[in-house]
Design an enzyme around this catalytic site. Structure first.
Site, PDB file in Angstrom:
ATOM      1  N   LYS A  13       0.811  -1.211  -0.100  1.00 61.56           N
ATOM      2  CA  LYS A  13       0.070   0.051   0.304  1.00 61.56           C
ATOM      3  C   LYS A  13       1.000   1.243   0.319  1.00 61.56           C
ATOM      4  O   LYS A  13       1.894   0.949   0.568  1.00 61.56           O
ATOM      5  CB  LYS A  13      -0.833   0.017   1.317  1.00 61.56           C
ATOM      6  CG  LYS A  13      -1.551   1.285   1.003  1.00 61.56           C
ATOM      7  CD  LYS A  13      -2.230   0.945   3.112  1.00 61.56           C
ATOM      8  CE  LYS A  13      -3.795   1.910   2.301  1.00 61.56           C
ATOM      9  NZ  LYS A  13      -5.246   1.922   3.987  1.00 61.56           N
TER      10      LYS A  13
ATOM     11  N   SER B  25      -9.396   1.604   3.051  1.00 57.55           N
ATOM     12  CA  SER B  25      -8.164   2.232   2.248  1.00 57.55           C
ATOM     13  C   SER B  25      -7.058   1.568   1.635  1.00 57.55           C
ATOM     14  O   SER B  25      -7.293   1.711   0.305  1.00 57.55           O
ATOM     15  CB  SER B  25      -7.766   3.612   2.857  1.00 57.55           C
ATOM     16  OG  SER B  25      -6.931   3.080   4.078  1.00 57.55           O
TER      17      SER B  25
ATOM     18  N   SER C  82      -9.775  -0.725   7.238  1.00 63.77           N
ATOM     19  CA  SER C  82      -9.228   0.017   5.947  1.00 63.77           C
ATOM     20  C   SER C  82      -8.760  -1.721   5.480  1.00 63.77           C
ATOM     21  O   SER C  82      -7.401  -1.710   4.558  1.00 63.77           O
ATOM     22  CB  SER C  82      -8.291   0.441   6.150  1.00 63.77           C
ATOM     23  OG  SER C  82      -8.813   1.917   6.310  1.00 63.77           O
TER      24      SER C  82
END
Length: 468
Positions: free
Chosen positions: A77, A154, A178
């Site tokens: 990420k 996210s 997330s």
């Protein structure tokens, strides 16, 4: 030959000489090039991945493997530092922020011989605010099972990348759901570990009181292998999965008949294998802790994010005020609600000096004590649907006659975030629209090993595969 292979399968193939790391990297990069133009899960590929794979192939021949992860690619990420690569947080304003060192978690995985293949898209600055999986740098990450539906946020890019077989595992971060939400919507195993149990050095923070690293795999076995390397201890203990008692939290049902039926079937599988499932109901005031969580988060976010930005070299905004100014001046297509949340964070900084801030800390402890009491009375883990409904339409596909959600679908995930306890989600079925449905196990602090073994009880032998 390489399609949808697990970490364990790839490690065996590498050991037997059936494939090389260089071939693996080439395979995954070609898949990214072929499929990701539509799904937007990847922001940037690592230009050094092929050369590193070749080096690791030679090292395997001459010296043997470093670990089970030797030569296996993974995806990161893009709020996690990888040396000599940008850490953008999904923002064009940080595209020149080049990490001068690896985050602690990247150091561990590189030491084990794993290869950073690419940086994944995310909700901008790791917060969705209605646009799940959208960043102004990478666009909207799409659900791999039905692209009109959201991939959650996210850590959407990290999850979708594994579901689309761009790598066998990936890293995300989780503040208030997330990792668990994207794992649910992508049909993956996802783990939010105990808060504070994994070093967050080199991770762009949202609010360190709640932030954790998180992990996406296709199987519980792969998660066990991954965590065993990171934690340098064996996690999975099959004997731990005998004659357990699970408490189903009743507060988080009733929003979707499809979800309720799927979770009920999963609990029947637990009972069918000799485990007990009892009911447990939280007091109404503890059912949804979002208000307290977001207030404490926003009071700390400015301090934590600006501390990170000021530690990074290069020309980029170093304060939230400067970020806001640059977004407005450059007319960047940021989610308006994300920008408004930044404005709130600036105003909330003084909240840490109020009595209400102290009350939230006491509230966190009260909820921990309520669940701890159940653990001491024989409950091994709590159960609930990871998301209260299947994935909903993306923000750009919503229409006037779409049914209103009864509650925030993330509500159950706030509980673990609020108290800092570990949670694992595992896919247990599909909706009629073909969207995955996940079951969560929430355990006491530092019970990740037990949670992996519990989740393995209801794991399907056949992995869920998205349409491509």
């Amino acid at each position: 030959m390489l399609e949808q292979k697990t970490v364990r399968q790839l490690a065996k193939m590498l050991n037997q000489g059936d494939v090389t790391s260089a071939a693996l990297v080439t395979y995954y990069l070609e898949r990214i090039q072929t499929y990701d133009q539509h799904f937007h899960s990847i922001l940037l590929v690592n230009q050094e991945a092929k050369a590193l794979a070749a080096q690791l192939d030679q090292e395997r021949i001459k010296q043997g493997r470093r670990s089970v992860l030797h030569g296996i690619p993974f995806i990161v990420k893009d709020n996690i530092d990888v040396k000599d690569m940008p850490t953008t947080g999904g923002s064009p304003l940080l595209k020149n922020l080049i990490a001068r060192s690896d985050a602690w978690i990247i150091q561990q995985l590189k030491k084990a011989g794993a290869i950073v293949l690419a940086k994944a898209n995310l909700s901008e600055f790791a917060a969705s605010y209605g646009r799940l999986g959208y960043s102004s740098l990478g666009g909207l990450t799409r659900n791999p099972f039905h692209d009109d539906y959201n991939a959650s946020g996210s850590s959407s890019g990290s999850a979708v990348a594994v579901a689309l077989d761009f790598a066998p595992f990936s890293l995300g971060t989780d503040t208030s759901g997330s990792v668990r939400g994207p794992a649910n919507n992508a049909g993956l195993v996802g783990l939010r570990p105990t808060h504070g149990s994994i070093d967050m050095a080199g991770v762009m923070p949202s609010a360190l009181s709640f932030d954790t690293l998180g992990f996406f795999t296709r199987t519980t076995d792969d998660l066990c292998l991954l965590m065993s390397v990171i934690k340098e201890e064996k996690l999975l203990n099959n004997k731990a999965a005998a004659n357990k008692t699970f408490a189903f939290i009743t507060n988080y049902s009733g929003d979707s008949e499809e979800v309720d039926d799927t979770i009920f079937d999963a609990m029947q599988r637990l009972k069918g294998k000799g485990h007990d499932v009892v009911s447990f109901t939280l007091p109404k005031e503890e059912e949804d802790v979002w208000g307290s969580l977001i207030d404490k988060h926003d009071a700390e976010s400015k301090r934590d994010l600006e501390s990170y930005l000021n530690e990074q070299e290069g020309e980029h905004p170093k304060t939230i005020k400067h970020l806001i100014e640059q977004y407005e001046q450059q007319d960047i297509p940021i989610n308006p609600a994300r920008l408004q949340a930044f404005r709130r964070v600036v105003k909330m900084e003084a909240f840490r000096d109020t009595s209400r801030y102290e009350e939230i800390i006491f509230e966190q402890q009260r909820v921990r004590e309520r669940l701890n009491e159940q653990f001491t009375q024989g409950i091994d883990a709590f159960l609930f649907p990871t998301m209260l409904t299947p994935a909903t339409l993306t923000f750009d596909h919503k229409h006037a006659n779409q049914p209103e959600e009864k509650r925030d679908p993330f509500i159950a995930s706030y509980l673990g975030s609020f108290i800092g306890y570990p949670e694992i989600t595992i896919p247990v079925g599909f909706s009629k629209a073909g969207l995955p449905i996940g079951l969560s196990f929430l355990g006491k602090a530092h019970s990740e090993g037990e949670l992996v073994s519990y989740a393995s009880i209801v794991e399907h032998s056949k992995r869920f595969l998205p349409k491509q």
